[in-house]
Design an enzyme around this catalytic site. Structure first.
Site, PDB file in Angstrom:
ATOM      1  N   ASN A  31       0.844  -1.187   0.000  1.00  0.00           N
ATOM      2  CA  ASN A  31       0.000   0.000   0.000  1.00  0.00           C
ATOM      3  C   ASN A  31       0.886   1.246   0.000  1.00  0.00           C
ATOM      4  O   ASN A  31       1.560   1.533   0.982  1.00  0.00           O
ATOM      5  CB  ASN A  31      -0.920  -0.007   1.217  1.00  0.00           C
ATOM      6  CG  ASN A  31      -1.881   1.160   1.223  1.00  0.00           C
ATOM      7  OD1 ASN A  31      -1.848   2.020   0.360  1.00  0.00           O
ATOM      8  ND2 ASN A  31      -2.740   1.191   2.221  1.00  0.00           N
ATOM      9  N   SER A  34      -2.434   5.144   0.755  1.00  0.00           N
ATOM     10  CA  SER A  34      -3.381   5.569   1.789  1.00  0.00           C
ATOM     11  C   SER A  34      -3.227   7.058   2.045  1.00  0.00           C
ATOM     12  O   SER A  34      -2.133   7.524   2.337  1.00  0.00           O
ATOM     13  CB  SER A  34      -3.147   4.800   3.089  1.00  0.00           C
ATOM     14  OG  SER A  34      -3.945   5.359   4.115  1.00  0.00           O
ATOM     15  N   ASN A  36      -4.300   8.494   4.560  1.00  0.00           N
ATOM     16  CA  ASN A  36      -4.361   8.689   5.999  1.00  0.00           C
ATOM     17  C   ASN A  36      -3.007   8.559   6.700  1.00  0.00           C
ATOM     18  O   ASN A  36      -2.918   8.729   7.908  1.00  0.00           O
ATOM     19  CB  ASN A  36      -5.364   7.704   6.610  1.00  0.00           C
ATOM     20  CG  ASN A  36      -6.736   7.883   5.986  1.00  0.00           C
ATOM     21  OD1 ASN A  36      -7.205   8.995   5.800  1.00  0.00           O
ATOM     22  ND2 ASN A  36      -7.355   6.780   5.612  1.00  0.00           N
ATOM     23  N   LYS A  74      -0.789  -1.205  -4.534  1.00  0.00           N
ATOM     24  CA  LYS A  74      -2.071  -0.491  -4.508  1.00  0.00           C
ATOM     25  C   LYS A  74      -1.807   0.997  -4.638  1.00  0.00           C
ATOM     26  O   LYS A  74      -1.117   1.591  -3.809  1.00  0.00           O
ATOM     27  CB  LYS A  74      -2.822  -0.783  -3.210  1.00  0.00           C
ATOM     28  CG  LYS A  74      -4.233  -0.230  -3.201  1.00  0.00           C
ATOM     29  CD  LYS A  74      -4.988  -0.725  -1.983  1.00  0.00           C
ATOM     30  CE  LYS A  74      -6.458  -0.356  -2.078  1.00  0.00           C
ATOM     31  NZ  LYS A  74      -7.207  -0.883  -0.922  1.00  0.00           N
ATOM     32  N   GLY A 125     -16.309   4.544  -1.854  1.00  0.00           N
ATOM     33  CA  GLY A 125     -17.703   4.365  -2.222  1.00  0.00           C
ATOM     34  C   GLY A 125     -18.013   4.907  -3.604  1.00  0.00           C
ATOM     35  O   GLY A 125     -17.139   5.138  -4.431  1.00  0.00           O
TER      36      GLY A 125
END
Length: 174
Positions: A31, A34, A36, A74, A125
Site C-alpha cells: 500500500n 493511503s 491517511n 495499490k 464508495g
C-alpha cells in the site's frame, strides 16, 4: 503492508512487514496510496517507488517462504499522468505481479451531500467509481495489458463490475 506512521525508515518498515507477514498470506499488497498516513503517497514517485520495490524483491528472493508470493501494488486514483506513466513503466521493468487500482481519493466532489463532506482522509464508495475506473483504463493502456490489474472503488452492482472489466481489470475487488 505499509509503514508505521512515525517510522524513521519507511522502506525498512515495509521490508519487515513483508518478512514477518508475507509467509502467512497468499499474496502481499504494497500500500503506497493511503491518504491517511502522512508522506505515504510520496512512494508513488518514480525514484522512491523503484527503491521500495527493489528492496522488497530482495527480501522476497532471499526468503524461501516468500519466493512464491505475488506482490501487488495499490495505488491512488489521484496520481498525475507522469506518476502513472512512471509506475506503469517501473512495474513492467521490475516484474510487479499486479496493480490494484485504486485506493480512496482525497478529492471532495461538489456533489457530496453529507455533513462530513469536508473531512480529511480518504473518500471511498460510489463517488470513487468513475475516477478509479478511468485510472484503471489508463493503466491498462500504459502497461499494454501485460500486468494483471485489480479494479476497486465505487462498485455497487454487476454493471459497475463489468465497467471495471471493460476498462482492463483482470479481477474486481469489492
Amino acid at each position: 503492508i505499509s509503514n508505521n506512521r512515525d517510522t524513521n525508515n519507511i522502506i525498512e518498515d515495509y521490508c519487515l512487514g513483508l518478512e514477518k507477514l508475507g509467509p502467512l498470506v497468499h499474496y502481499v499488497v504494497i500500500n503506497i496510496s493511503s491518504p491517511n498516513t502522512p508522506g505515504l503517497r510520496d512512494l508513488q514517485n518514480r525514484g522512491r517507488f523503484d527503491s521500495l520495490i527493489k528492496s522488497l524483491q530482495k527480501v522476497k528472493n532471499h526468503n524461501e517462504n516468500l519466493v512464491s508470493k505475488p506482490i501487488l501494488v495499490k495505488i491512488a486514483p489521484d496520481i498525475n499522468d507522469e506518476q502513472a506513466r512512471d509506475i506503469a513503466l517501473s512495474s513492467l521493468a521490475l516484474g510487479i505481479d499486479g496493480i490494484i487500482i485504486s485506493n480512496s481519493t482525497i478529492e471532495r466532489p461538489s456533489t457530496l451531500k453529507s455533513s462530513y463532506q469536508n473531512e480529511v482522509g480518504g473518500l471511498s464508495g460510489k463517488p470513487l467509481l468513475v475516477k478509479s475506473t478511468l485510472m484503471l483504463k489508463k493503466f491498462y493502456n500504459l502497461t499494454n495489458g501485460q500486468i494483471p490489474l485489480i479494479g476497486v472503488g465505487g462498485i455497487s452492482n454487476g454493471i459497475d463490475c463489468y465497467e471495471k472489466i471493460k476498462a482492463g481489470a483482470s479481477l474486481v475487488q469489492l
